[in-house]
Design an enzyme around this catalytic site. Structure first.
Site, PDB file in Angstrom:
ATOM      1  N   SER A  62       0.833  -1.198   0.000  1.00  0.00           N
ATOM      2  CA  SER A  62       0.000   0.000   0.000  1.00  0.00           C
ATOM      3  C   SER A  62       0.869   1.250   0.000  1.00  0.00           C
ATOM      4  CB  SER A  62      -0.947  -0.051   1.205  1.00  0.00           C
ATOM      5  OG  SER A  62      -1.992   0.870   1.065  1.00  0.00           O
ATOM      6  N   ASP A 408      -5.388  -4.058  -2.733  1.00  0.00           N
ATOM      7  CA  ASP A 408      -4.375  -3.625  -1.775  1.00  0.00           C
ATOM      8  C   ASP A 408      -3.601  -4.803  -1.167  1.00  0.00           C
ATOM      9  OD1 ASP A 408      -3.402  -2.695   1.001  1.00  0.00           O
ATOM     10  OD2 ASP A 408      -4.043  -0.837   0.064  1.00  0.00           O
TER      11      ASP A 408
END
Length: 663
Positions: A62, A408
């Site tokens: 991320s 993610d």
């Protein structure tokens, strides 16, 4: 003055490195946690560490993947361009740039998140809830945002209710307004979420620009990676192959052995992304494709369409992907063969609608931007990336492409501190962990000062929130956090792990989903990350007064070696039992080797053992016997040490040696 702003006089040289550079062969690895805007913690910490170490392994998920990509690019420029620090200078100044004004009334950080026209209303509602201090204020801002963003439904409901009220039916008008207003807005929101957000890759923003002359996330990130690497927009995109070969023959140093068959990686960048179709994480770059005619083929083959990638990436990156796809290369070879009058098999792959499929570029040609963008696709905020894969369990004629959404990396592992770990370290692997601050904690950055500390559990104090609605929201958030981070939270507390993880604590309103942080907050977080890096440097990089290696580094290696011995010692009894001739209801190992080395088919021809391409040779059978004898001897020695020598390191928590597949 607060403790986090005070740096002792003995550490002044750490925080003011000037033009100092580390030796060419002094390395560290660095792993950074995800956290959306919390990533502003990393740039100055990285810049400071770069004065004491050269980065070899760099990983993250991320927001940590963004920091990891730019760090790898900066290290690439340093290795390729005579020690240039321009990439690290770019990182050093990044927090200030993110806090600057991009356009009137909007700061740079927020301006990077640009919704598509179809999701603009939902994004406007989200922005109104940012930086609110309490659950009630967030709910009020949400309600207000819905009324404003979906104003046609609001106005129409009010007009209809007012018209009914004119007839004297005030109570009926009130009931109509109470029912019609939330119902009409709710239907509209439902359609925006289920149709428009889903069509936008399950996100409000796909990362590409919608506002004129304002950078959007993905092109901005591409520009940052290229600049940090010392490359221009007109140059080829930075790839993993560039990183692996950085500095030419300077890596590996003479004292480092690269195992046979392992590809040299001068800079080893790795980042997590989550394949939601397969329900597991993938680490990019993927493994190198197998060559030859082996019957054991990996399944990590993914495909893309040029049209879809154009929605998520700049044109020059998409062109690189298309040009370096094995599918494109194969088609060029086929055309050349046909031009020479030779026959060539057509291997065009397509989905049911006829759209051409292209295989992803091989790891060496895989753009760093692509892996980074796949890792930072925060659910519902940033669109997931669509790739395709074939189902290998189906027969050749029934196979078809299934879409795999990559979201993610933090969904599966938000702090993969284990990424570069061997059984014993040859250089430190540092981690920077982000966690909520708790009342009573004096320091907002923390590195356990001694072995006896740092293994207390993390806390989510949702049950202590004053408002019931806050406790409910916290309860839901804690469930998601436990599912997402239980493995990372457990590993981080282990001996040999916790002593190298700098923990940066964030207050309410700092980082996370606060897309519109004020410049002062961004600068504070960046300085807090720098202070955490100072702790790591003081512990691991500054030699002792006697000129020996830093005490923290020596202690770390001692603890990690003890971990290895403790894990092996715990497994020793099982090894002795399993490979002895006394394992009940099991063929002895010696007989197993004989059995599989002499196995034949119905015609009497020798057959390969499980996992073999060819039948086992006598030399291989003898090697097995040698290895079993050595393992048995080692296990027995460890058992004797346990019984006869006071070898009693006490790791807390206790480590376990486990077998699991690579990600």
């Amino acid at each position: 003055m607060s403790a986090e702003n005070i740096v002792g006089a003995t550490r002044e040289k750490v925080s003011t490195p000037g033009s100092s550079e580390p030796p060419d062969d002094r390395f560290c690895d660095l792993v950074m946690k995800g956290g959306i805007t919390s990533g502003v913690v990393y740039p100055r910490a990285i810049s400071l560490l770069s004065h004491h170490y050269r980065f070899r392994g760099i990983g993250g998920t991320s927001a940590g993947a963004i920091a990891a990509a730019i760090t790898a690019a900066a290290e690439y420029q340093r290795r390729e361009k005579n020690g240039s620090r321009k990439g690290f200078d770019l990182l050093e100044n990044l927090p200030g740039r993110l806090g600057s004004e991009a356009k009137k009334g909007k700061r740079k950080l927020l301006s990077l998140f640009q919704p598509q026209p179809s999701t603009r209303r939902l994004f406007a509602v989200l922005v109104r809830t940012l930086n609110k201090g309490s659950t009630k204020s967030r709910w009020f801002s949400l309600f207000k945002g819905l009324l404003i963003a979906y104003w046609p439904a609001t106005v129409l409901s009010i007009i209809v209710a007012w018209a009914i009220a004119q007839s004297g039916a005030w109570f009926a008008a009130f009931l109509l307004l109470v029912i019609a207003l939330p119902l009409s807005i709710g239907i509209w929101v439902y359609l925006d979420i289920t149709e428009k957000m889903v069509a936008n890759g399950f996100g409000l923003c796909n990362g590409m620009p919608e506002e004129k002359d304002v950078d959007a996330l993905t092109p901005w990130l591409h520009d940052m990676i290229q600049k940090a690497a010392g490359l221009g927009k007109e140059d080829d995109p930075l790839t993993f192959g560039h990183l692996w070969n950085a500095g030419g023959e300077k890596f590996p140093p003479y004292w480092l052995t690269i195992p046979k068959g392992v590809k040299k990686r001068a800079i080893d960048l790795q980042m997590f992304s989550t394949n939601l179709a397969h329900g597991r994480p993938y680490v990019f770059p993927l493994a190198e494709p197998e060559t030859g005619e082996s019957r054991f083929k990996g399944h990590e083959r993914f495909y893309f369409t040029e049209a879809e990638m154009g929605q998520y990436f700049p044109p020059e990156v998409v062109k690189w992907m298309v040009d370096h796809s094995p599918t494109t290369i194969e088609r060029k070879k086929r055309k050349e063969s046909l031009a020479r009058g030779e026959e060539a098999e057509e291997k065009t792959l397509s989905v049911e609608d006829g759209t051409d499929m292209l295989e992803l570029p091989e790891p060496e040609h895989f753009p760093v931007l692509l892996a980074t963008r796949m890792s930072l696709a925060f659910p519902f905020l940033i669109s997931a990336i669509p790739l395709y894969a074939l189902d290998p369990d189906l027969s050749q004629g029934k196979r078809k492409f299934h879409r795999c959404w990559f979201s993610d990396g933090g969904i599966s592992s938000n702090f993969p501190i284990h990424l570069f770990d061997g059984l014993a370290p040859i250089w430190p692997t540092f981690g920077i962990h982000l966690e909520p601050a708790i009342d009573g904690q004096k320091k907002l950055f923390y590195l356990p000062p001694i072995y006896d500390e740092g293994y207390a559990e993390s806390w989510s104090l949702f049950a202590e929130k004053p408002e019931p609605v806050g406790r409910l929201g916290g309860f839901i958030s804690a469930i998601v956090n436990a599912m997402q981070n239980w493995n990372d939270n457990t590993v981080r507390l282990m001996p040999g792990f916790r002593d190298r993880v700098a923990r940066v604590r964030l207050k309410e309103g700092e980082g996370g989903m606060n897309l519109d942080m004020k410049p002062g907050i961004i600068d504070t977080l960046a300085e807090r990350g720098k202070a955490a890096a100072e702790e790591l440097i003081q512990r691991y990089a500054i030699p002792s007064p006697e000129g020996e290696e830093a005490l923290g580094w020596d202690e770390h290696r001692f603890v990690r070696f003890n971990n290895l011995l403790v894990m092996m010692k715990a497994r020793a009894p099982g090894i002795v039992d399993a490979i002895s001739n006394n394992c009940k209801y099991a063929t002895s190992m010696e007989d197993l080797f004989e059995k599989f080395s002499c196995a034949t088919d119905e015609s009497g021809k020798l057959t390969p053992p499980p996992g073999y391409e060819e039948p086992m040779t006598p030399n291989e059978k003898d090697a097995y016997k040698t290895l079993v004898a050595a393992l048995n001897a080692l296990a027995e020695v460890m058992l004797k040490i346990d019984n006869n020598i006071p070898f009693k390191p006490i790791p807390k928590p206790n480590p376990e040696l486990r077998v699991r597949p690579p990600l």
